[in-house]
Design a protein around this motif. Sequence first.
Motif, PDB file in Angstrom:
ATOM      1  N   ALA A  21       0.631  -1.186   0.001  1.00 49.68           N
ATOM      2  CA  ALA A  21      -0.056  -0.117  -0.063  1.00 49.68           C
ATOM      3  C   ALA A  21       0.822   1.289   0.187  1.00 49.68           C
ATOM      4  O   ALA A  21       0.611   2.387  -0.509  1.00 49.68           O
ATOM      5  N   GLU A  26       1.367   7.965  -1.821  1.00 52.01           N
ATOM      6  CA  GLU A  26       1.782   9.274  -2.762  1.00 52.01           C
ATOM      7  C   GLU A  26       0.513   9.640  -3.559  1.00 52.01           C
ATOM      8  O   GLU A  26       0.743  10.766  -4.189  1.00 52.01           O
ATOM      9  N   PHE A  32      -3.041   0.555   4.994  1.00 50.82           N
ATOM     10  CA  PHE A  32      -3.910  -0.197   5.961  1.00 50.82           C
ATOM     11  C   PHE A  32      -3.256   0.151   7.422  1.00 50.82           C
ATOM     12  O   PHE A  32      -4.114   0.213   8.371  1.00 50.82           O
ATOM     13  N   ARG A  33      -2.163   0.444   7.690  1.00 61.05           N
ATOM     14  CA  ARG A  33      -1.444   0.068   9.019  1.00 61.05           C
ATOM     15  C   ARG A  33      -0.790   1.192   9.556  1.00 61.05           C
ATOM     16  O   ARG A  33      -0.349   1.360  10.343  1.00 61.05           O
ATOM     17  N   HIS A 117      -3.493  -9.949  -4.583  1.00 62.10           N
ATOM     18  CA  HIS A 117      -4.770  -9.765  -3.787  1.00 62.10           C
ATOM     19  C   HIS A 117      -6.029  -9.349  -4.414  1.00 62.10           C
ATOM     20  O   HIS A 117      -6.911  -8.660  -4.081  1.00 62.10           O
ATOM     21  N   VAL A 165      -9.029  -9.997  -2.458  1.00 65.31           N
ATOM     22  CA  VAL A 165      -8.751 -11.335  -1.473  1.00 65.31           C
ATOM     23  C   VAL A 165      -9.292 -10.897   0.009  1.00 65.31           C
ATOM     24  O   VAL A 165      -8.763  -9.922   0.309  1.00 65.31           O
ATOM     25  N   THR A 194       5.510  -1.884   1.991  1.00 67.93           N
ATOM     26  CA  THR A 194       4.811  -2.964   2.528  1.00 67.93           C
ATOM     27  C   THR A 194       5.229  -3.231   3.912  1.00 67.93           C
ATOM     28  O   THR A 194       6.468  -3.171   4.386  1.00 67.93           O
ATOM     29  N   SER A 195       4.346  -3.428   4.658  1.00 66.20           N
ATOM     30  CA  SER A 195       4.567  -3.954   6.360  1.00 66.20           C
ATOM     31  C   SER A 195       5.154  -5.457   6.559  1.00 66.20           C
ATOM     32  O   SER A 195       5.542  -5.587   7.371  1.00 66.20           O
ATOM     33  N   ASN A 219      11.146   2.170   2.352  1.00 67.45           N
ATOM     34  CA  ASN A 219      10.055   2.522   3.166  1.00 67.45           C
ATOM     35  C   ASN A 219      10.357   3.644   3.868  1.00 67.45           C
ATOM     36  O   ASN A 219      11.514   3.769   4.546  1.00 67.45           O
ATOM     37  N   PRO A 220       9.552   4.789   4.392  1.00 68.73           N
ATOM     38  CA  PRO A 220       9.992   5.826   5.105  1.00 68.73           C
ATOM     39  C   PRO A 220      10.149   5.519   6.624  1.00 68.73           C
ATOM     40  O   PRO A 220      10.591   6.172   7.400  1.00 68.73           O
ATOM     41  N   ALA A 236       8.639   6.042  -1.271  1.00 65.22           N
ATOM     42  CA  ALA A 236       8.736   5.218  -2.314  1.00 65.22           C
ATOM     43  C   ALA A 236       9.217   6.194  -3.673  1.00 65.22           C
ATOM     44  O   ALA A 236      10.315   5.825  -4.492  1.00 65.22           O
TER      45      ALA A 236
HETATM   46  P1  OAD Z   1       0.532  -1.717   5.115  1.00 69.56           P
HETATM   47  O1  OAD Z   1      -0.557  -0.460   5.328  1.00 69.56           O
HETATM   48  O2  OAD Z   1       0.336  -2.872   6.249  1.00 69.56           O
HETATM   49  O3  OAD Z   1       1.857  -1.298   5.125  1.00 69.56           O
HETATM   50  C1  OAD Z   1       2.054  -0.032   4.372  1.00 69.56           C
HETATM   51  C2  OAD Z   1       3.552   0.174   4.590  1.00 69.56           C
HETATM   52  O4  OAD Z   1       4.002   1.447   3.581  1.00 69.56           O
HETATM   53  C3  OAD Z   1       3.991   0.767   5.821  1.00 69.56           C
HETATM   54  O5  OAD Z   1       5.217   0.067   6.173  1.00 69.56           O
HETATM   55  C4  OAD Z   1       4.428   2.080   5.899  1.00 69.56           C
HETATM   56  O6  OAD Z   1       5.433   2.524   6.502  1.00 69.56           O
HETATM   57  C5  OAD Z   1       4.828   2.203   4.289  1.00 69.56           C
HETATM   58  N1  OAD Z   1       4.496   3.435   3.679  1.00 69.56           N
HETATM   59  C6  OAD Z   1       3.855   4.505   3.901  1.00 69.56           C
HETATM   60  N2  OAD Z   1       3.943   5.593   2.996  1.00 69.56           N
HETATM   61  C7  OAD Z   1       5.027   5.209   2.129  1.00 69.56           C
HETATM   62  C8  OAD Z   1       5.586   5.820   1.151  1.00 69.56           C
HETATM   63  N3  OAD Z   1       5.289   7.118   0.693  1.00 69.56           N
HETATM   64  N4  OAD Z   1       6.557   5.233   0.636  1.00 69.56           N
HETATM   65  C9  OAD Z   1       6.941   3.971   0.847  1.00 69.56           C
HETATM   66  N5  OAD Z   1       6.211   3.320   1.836  1.00 69.56           N
HETATM   67  C10 OAD Z   1       5.215   4.081   2.423  1.00 69.56           C
HETATM   68  O7  OAD Z   1       0.023  -2.135   3.669  1.00 69.56           O
HETATM   69  P2  OAD Z   1       0.310  -3.634   3.079  1.00 69.56           P
HETATM   70  O8  OAD Z   1       1.855  -3.921   3.629  1.00 69.56           O
HETATM   71  O9  OAD Z   1       0.192  -3.345   1.486  1.00 69.56           O
HETATM   72  O10 OAD Z   1      -4.644  -7.017   2.003  1.00 69.56           O
HETATM   73  O11 OAD Z   1      -0.642  -4.430   3.403  1.00 69.56           O
HETATM   74  C11 OAD Z   1      -0.774  -5.798   3.192  1.00 69.56           C
HETATM   75  C12 OAD Z   1      -1.960  -6.327   3.069  1.00 69.56           C
HETATM   76  O12 OAD Z   1      -2.880  -6.059   4.279  1.00 69.56           O
HETATM   77  C13 OAD Z   1      -2.971  -5.428   2.129  1.00 69.56           C
HETATM   78  O13 OAD Z   1      -2.814  -5.956   0.564  1.00 69.56           O
HETATM   79  C14 OAD Z   1      -4.361  -5.855   2.521  1.00 69.56           C
HETATM   80  C15 OAD Z   1      -4.320  -5.582   3.901  1.00 69.56           C
HETATM   81  O14 OAD Z   1      -5.166  -6.075   4.623  1.00 69.56           O
HETATM   82  C16 OAD Z   1      -5.706  -7.606   1.201  1.00 69.56           C
HETATM   83  O15 OAD Z   1      -6.449  -6.567   0.885  1.00 69.56           O
HETATM   84  C17 OAD Z   1      -6.139  -8.854   1.380  1.00 69.56           C
END
Ligand code: OAD
Length: 254
Positions: A21, A26, A32-33, A117, A165, A194-195, A219-220, A236
């Motif tokens: 995410a 940007e 999400f988290r 997903h 998903v 991604t987290s 990741n920031p 990113a």
């Molecule tokens: P998360 O919301 O868990 O993590 C987003 C990550 O992006 C975090 O580590 C932030 O620090 C980072 N972040 C924020 N701004 C940023 C930027 N400008 N550049 C780079 N990184 C940045 O999102 P995901 O890891 O994608 O599942 O979450 C995984 C899955 O959990 C998603 O696909 C979704 C969710 O439940 C489904 O929908 C099945």
Amino acid sequence: MTSTPALQLRKAQHVVVFTGAGASAESGIPTFRDELTGLWERFDPAQLATSEAFRADPSLCWGWYEWRRHKVLQAQPNGAHLAIAELAMHVPKLTVVTQNVDDLHERAGSQDVIHLHGSLHSPRCIDCGLAHTLPLTSEAQPEDGSRIEPPRCSACDGYVRPGVVWFGEMLPEDAWGAGLAVAQECDVFLSIGTSGVVYPAAELPLRALGQGATVAHINPVRFDVSSQEHFLEGPASVMMQSLLREAFGNHPDS
Ligand code: OAD
């Protein structure tokens, strides 16, 4: 560690870019988290992102996904999406493996994109699975929290569900198989925004590392990685553009 991700990119035959995410943050798409701004801070996944939740309250669930789908329709690819598409022009092979359910990689010009997903743009009948088409324009952005009755399937009259998903569901078999295969054969693996807490997707960087690929996380917000992995701290778009410049020296923004 002597080599840098930029040096490895210059020599790479196959690069995998794995996005979460944060890669779309940007573009104005909420993650999400993240604290305060993350979707799961404000909404309960158990009420919105499971098939039980959809069956219990289809309009609440559909309304929430329609709000997100319209947000994506109104968004534009950001510098990270564009830099990833540009990177594909510098290396023999590049595969994007994304956890994101938007289409911003494709709209930035990336050709080879695996959606682990699913997609907000490919809804289907919850009963018979028939694909349903939604308009690709966004005139009226729904409010978050608004209830919208889902469309009905033209074949069986079942409710149409989002093509993403949900928790408790398997990843699409083809996408997962393809994601695993490229992680296991690439020589550079860039994990962006991604987290890394949602499995099985979070296994991919480990698979890439295990077979000897150079793995870099962008990741920031710094988190711990092993001594064999690289961490590029920053947003990113900034980090991808500077990686491109460092590796190939001719990015248009340089
Ligand atoms: P998360 O919301 O868990 O993590 C987003 C990550 O992006 C975090 O580590 C932030 O620090 C980072 N972040 C924020 N701004 C940023 C930027 N400008 N550049 C780079 N990184 C940045 O999102 P995901 O890891 O994608 O599942 O979450 C995984 C899955 O959990 C998603 O696909 C979704 C969710 O439940 C489904 O929908 C099945």
